[in-house]
Design a protein around this motif. Structure first.
Motif, PDB file in Angstrom:
ATOM      1  N   ARG A  91       1.198  -3.094  17.323  1.00 42.16           N
ATOM      2  CA  ARG A  91       2.637  -3.034  17.584  1.00 42.16           C
ATOM      3  C   ARG A  91       3.431  -2.773  16.306  1.00 42.16           C
ATOM      4  O   ARG A  91       4.442  -2.062  16.343  1.00 42.16           O
ATOM      5  CB  ARG A  91       3.078  -4.359  18.226  1.00 42.16           C
ATOM      6  N   ILE A  92       2.959  -3.317  15.186  1.00 49.82           N
ATOM      7  CA  ILE A  92       3.733  -3.277  13.942  1.00 49.82           C
ATOM      8  C   ILE A  92       3.427  -2.062  13.076  1.00 49.82           C
ATOM      9  O   ILE A  92       4.339  -1.435  12.522  1.00 49.82           O
ATOM     10  CB  ILE A  92       3.492  -4.577  13.137  1.00 49.82           C
ATOM     11  N   PHE A  93       2.150  -1.715  12.943  1.00 53.75           N
ATOM     12  CA  PHE A  93       1.770  -0.689  11.971  1.00 53.75           C
ATOM     13  C   PHE A  93       2.175   0.709  12.442  1.00 53.75           C
ATOM     14  O   PHE A  93       1.793   1.135  13.535  1.00 53.75           O
ATOM     15  CB  PHE A  93       0.268  -0.727  11.703  1.00 53.75           C
ATOM     16  N   PRO A  94       2.906   1.457  11.609  1.00 54.05           N
ATOM     17  CA  PRO A  94       3.351   2.802  11.983  1.00 54.05           C
ATOM     18  C   PRO A  94       2.349   3.857  11.516  1.00 54.05           C
ATOM     19  O   PRO A  94       1.432   3.580  10.738  1.00 54.05           O
ATOM     20  CB  PRO A  94       4.649   2.940  11.194  1.00 54.05           C
ATOM     21  N   ASP A  95       2.531   5.072  12.006  1.00 50.54           N
ATOM     22  CA  ASP A  95       1.819   6.199  11.413  1.00 50.54           C
ATOM     23  C   ASP A  95       2.375   6.415  10.014  1.00 50.54           C
ATOM     24  O   ASP A  95       3.579   6.239   9.781  1.00 50.54           O
ATOM     25  CB  ASP A  95       2.032   7.473  12.238  1.00 50.54           C
ATOM     26  N   VAL A  96       1.523   6.785   9.065  1.00 49.17           N
ATOM     27  CA  VAL A  96       1.967   6.959   7.685  1.00 49.17           C
ATOM     28  C   VAL A  96       1.612   8.358   7.188  1.00 49.17           C
ATOM     29  O   VAL A  96       0.679   8.992   7.691  1.00 49.17           O
ATOM     30  CB  VAL A  96       1.337   5.906   6.745  1.00 49.17           C
ATOM     31  N   THR A  97       2.391   8.821   6.211  1.00 49.04           N
ATOM     32  CA  THR A  97       2.122  10.085   5.542  1.00 49.04           C
ATOM     33  C   THR A  97       2.172   9.864   4.034  1.00 49.04           C
ATOM     34  O   THR A  97       2.501   8.765   3.573  1.00 49.04           O
ATOM     35  CB  THR A  97       3.136  11.174   5.946  1.00 49.04           C
ATOM     36  N   ASP A  98       1.876  10.900   3.284  1.00 50.17           N
ATOM     37  CA  ASP A  98       1.854  10.820   1.831  1.00 50.17           C
ATOM     38  C   ASP A  98       3.190  10.291   1.291  1.00 50.17           C
ATOM     39  O   ASP A  98       4.252  10.831   1.604  1.00 50.17           O
ATOM     40  CB  ASP A  98       1.570  12.213   1.258  1.00 50.17           C
ATOM     41  N   GLY A  99       3.128   9.204   0.502  1.00 46.54           N
ATOM     42  CA  GLY A  99       4.330   8.624  -0.101  1.00 46.54           C
ATOM     43  C   GLY A  99       4.893   7.433   0.644  1.00 46.54           C
ATOM     44  O   GLY A  99       5.735   6.706   0.100  1.00 46.54           O
ATOM     45  N   LEU A 140       0.855  -1.178   0.000  1.00 47.78           N
ATOM     46  CA  LEU A 140       0.000   0.000   0.000  1.00 47.78           C
ATOM     47  C   LEU A 140       0.895   1.233   0.000  1.00 47.78           C
ATOM     48  O   LEU A 140       1.736   1.384   0.888  1.00 47.78           O
ATOM     49  CB  LEU A 140      -0.916   0.022   1.225  1.00 47.78           C
ATOM     50  N   ARG A 141       0.728   2.083  -1.007  1.00 51.43           N
ATOM     51  CA  ARG A 141       1.450   3.356  -1.060  1.00 51.43           C
ATOM     52  C   ARG A 141       0.454   4.458  -0.712  1.00 51.43           C
ATOM     53  O   ARG A 141      -0.445   4.772  -1.494  1.00 51.43           O
ATOM     54  CB  ARG A 141       2.075   3.593  -2.438  1.00 51.43           C
ATOM     55  N   TYR A 142       0.632   5.021   0.474  1.00 54.48           N
ATOM     56  CA  TYR A 142      -0.365   5.952   1.001  1.00 54.48           C
ATOM     57  C   TYR A 142      -0.281   7.325   0.349  1.00 54.48           C
ATOM     58  O   TYR A 142       0.800   7.783  -0.039  1.00 54.48           O
ATOM     59  CB  TYR A 142      -0.215   6.073   2.517  1.00 54.48           C
ATOM     60  N   ALA A 143      -1.449   7.965   0.260  1.00 55.13           N
ATOM     61  CA  ALA A 143      -1.542   9.298  -0.324  1.00 55.13           C
ATOM     62  C   ALA A 143      -1.987  10.334   0.705  1.00 55.13           C
ATOM     63  O   ALA A 143      -2.162  11.506   0.374  1.00 55.13           O
ATOM     64  CB  ALA A 143      -2.519   9.303  -1.500  1.00 55.13           C
ATOM     65  N   ARG A 144      -2.127   9.903   1.949  1.00 54.23           N
ATOM     66  CA  ARG A 144      -2.536  10.822   3.018  1.00 54.23           C
ATOM     67  C   ARG A 144      -2.023  10.305   4.356  1.00 54.23           C
ATOM     68  O   ARG A 144      -1.600   9.157   4.469  1.00 54.23           O
ATOM     69  CB  ARG A 144      -4.061  10.986   3.045  1.00 54.23           C
ATOM     70  N   SER A 145      -2.092  11.146   5.368  1.00 50.44           N
ATOM     71  CA  SER A 145      -1.586  10.783   6.698  1.00 50.44           C
ATOM     72  C   SER A 145      -2.641   9.985   7.455  1.00 50.44           C
ATOM     73  O   SER A 145      -3.821  10.366   7.487  1.00 50.44           O
ATOM     74  CB  SER A 145      -1.218  12.046   7.488  1.00 50.44           C
ATOM     75  N   LEU A 146      -2.194   8.884   8.060  1.00 49.95           N
ATOM     76  CA  LEU A 146      -3.087   8.043   8.854  1.00 49.95           C
ATOM     77  C   LEU A 146      -2.344   7.559  10.088  1.00 49.95           C
ATOM     78  O   LEU A 146      -1.129   7.327  10.056  1.00 49.95           O
ATOM     79  CB  LEU A 146      -3.570   6.834   8.046  1.00 49.95           C
ATOM     80  N   ASP A 147      -3.075   7.391  11.176  1.00 49.74           N
ATOM     81  CA  ASP A 147      -2.499   6.895  12.424  1.00 49.74           C
ATOM     82  C   ASP A 147      -2.378   5.374  12.369  1.00 49.74           C
ATOM     83  O   ASP A 147      -3.306   4.682  11.940  1.00 49.74           O
ATOM     84  CB  ASP A 147      -3.401   7.321  13.590  1.00 49.74           C
ATOM     85  N   GLY A 148      -1.225   4.860  12.796  1.00 51.52           N
ATOM     86  CA  GLY A 148      -0.998   3.423  12.756  1.00 51.52           C
ATOM     87  C   GLY A 148      -2.010   2.640  13.560  1.00 51.52           C
ATOM     88  O   GLY A 148      -2.450   1.560  13.148  1.00 51.52           O
ATOM     89  N   GLY A 149      -2.400   3.177  14.703  1.00 49.62           N
ATOM     90  CA  GLY A 149      -3.411   2.512  15.517  1.00 49.62           C
ATOM     91  C   GLY A 149      -4.748   2.427  14.819  1.00 49.62           C
ATOM     92  O   GLY A 149      -5.471   1.416  14.931  1.00 49.62           O
ATOM     93  N   ASP A 150      -5.082   3.476  14.064  1.00 47.11           N
ATOM     94  CA  ASP A 150      -6.334   3.471  13.312  1.00 47.11           C
ATOM     95  C   ASP A 150      -6.290   2.447  12.176  1.00 47.11           C
ATOM     96  O   ASP A 150      -7.298   1.788  11.879  1.00 47.11           O
ATOM     97  CB  ASP A 150      -6.614   4.863  12.734  1.00 47.11           C
ATOM     98  N   ILE A 151      -5.118   2.308  11.529  1.00 48.22           N
ATOM     99  CA  ILE A 151      -4.970   1.314  10.468  1.00 48.22           C
ATOM    100  C   ILE A 151      -5.194  -0.088  11.038  1.00 48.22           C
ATOM    101  O   ILE A 151      -5.884  -0.920  10.445  1.00 48.22           O
ATOM    102  CB  ILE A 151      -3.587   1.411   9.810  1.00 48.22           C
ATOM    103  N   ALA A 152      -4.607  -0.352  12.204  1.00 50.20           N
ATOM    104  CA  ALA A 152      -4.763  -1.662  12.846  1.00 50.20           C
ATOM    105  C   ALA A 152      -6.218  -1.909  13.229  1.00 50.20           C
ATOM    106  O   ALA A 152      -6.765  -2.993  12.977  1.00 50.20           O
ATOM    107  CB  ALA A 152      -3.867  -1.742  14.081  1.00 50.20           C
ATOM    108  N   ALA A 153      -6.868  -0.909  13.824  1.00 53.31           N
ATOM    109  CA  ALA A 153      -8.255  -1.069  14.260  1.00 53.31           C
ATOM    110  C   ALA A 153      -9.193  -1.288  13.073  1.00 53.31           C
ATOM    111  O   ALA A 153     -10.106  -2.117  13.130  1.00 53.31           O
ATOM    112  CB  ALA A 153      -8.697   0.157  15.056  1.00 53.31           C
TER     113      ALA A 153
END
Length: 205
Positions: free
Chosen positions: A128-136, A89-102
């Motif tokens: 534990r694994i998923f980080p916060d992500v930003t564009d790119g 997955l190549r992200y195009a916006r900022s997302l919180d890692g905890g939200d991705i996991a949930a």
């Protein structure tokens, strides 16, 4: 016949068109490479990896990420978890890692994947694994099956090419990747794009 000034203008126009065409020709190879490059973390687990397909996931019209699926020479197999594959997955916006996991655990639950106890353990691992992500940023899940003397089945997660952690077991892989690859996925159009060449023996374009 055109006058001298008009001829000069025509020559300038032709020159501009030729320069633009040359610039496009130079840009095309790099765009092609960018679309077909296989990440090093995928090649390390799947030396013969080939592109299956890619597509975009949008939410209310806004691009969230672009997904790309790679499979081995044998394809995805008749049942998820029988063969190695990788989804990025190549992200195009900022997302919180905890939200991705949930959200991942929520989609597993909607698809009725795993027991409540399994999903609880999987959620803790993803948090534990998923980080916060930003564009790119990229998050890549690489699944390798067990058996035939190989190590146990596991899914390794890489953030921008660096290993973040792994989750053991085929059950997790089937539950997690079902979010995109199950016939009951909430994004059927994206699934079709990802599986475009998943069962073909054709080489990578």
């Amino acid at each position: 016949m055109p006058g001298r000034n008009e001829s000069h203008r025509l020559n300038l126009t032709r020159r501009g068109l030729l320069q633009a065409a040359a610039a496009c020709a130079l840009a095309l190879p790099s765009l092609s490479r960018a679309a077909t490059d296989i990440p090093a973390e995928v090649l390390a687990a799947m030396p013969d990896a080939r592109l299956s397909g890619s597509g975009e996931f949008r939410y209310f019209g806004f691009l969230v990420y672009r997904a790309t699926l790679w499979v081995g020479p044998q394809g995805l197999g008749s049942r998820l978890g029988e063969t190695p594959f990788a989804l990025q997955l190549r992200y195009a916006r900022s997302l919180d890692g905890g939200d991705i996991a949930a959200r991942s655990e929520e989609e597993m639950r909607k698809l009725d994947e795993g027991s409540p106890q399994q999903r609880s353990a999987w959620l803790a691992a993803m948090q534990r694994i998923f980080p916060d992500v930003t564009d790119g940023d990229t998050l890549t899940g690489v699944f390798t099956p067990g058996g035939d003397g190989a190590a146990s089945a596991q899914t390794r997660f890489y953030f921008n090419g660096k290993l973040r952690g792994s989750v053991p077991g085929t059950a997790f892989a089937r539950a997690f990747f079902a979010i995109w690859l199950s016939p009951r996925t909430p994004a059927p159009g994206l699934r079709d794009d990802l599986l475009a060449k998943a069962f073909s023996a054709a080489s990578t374009p």
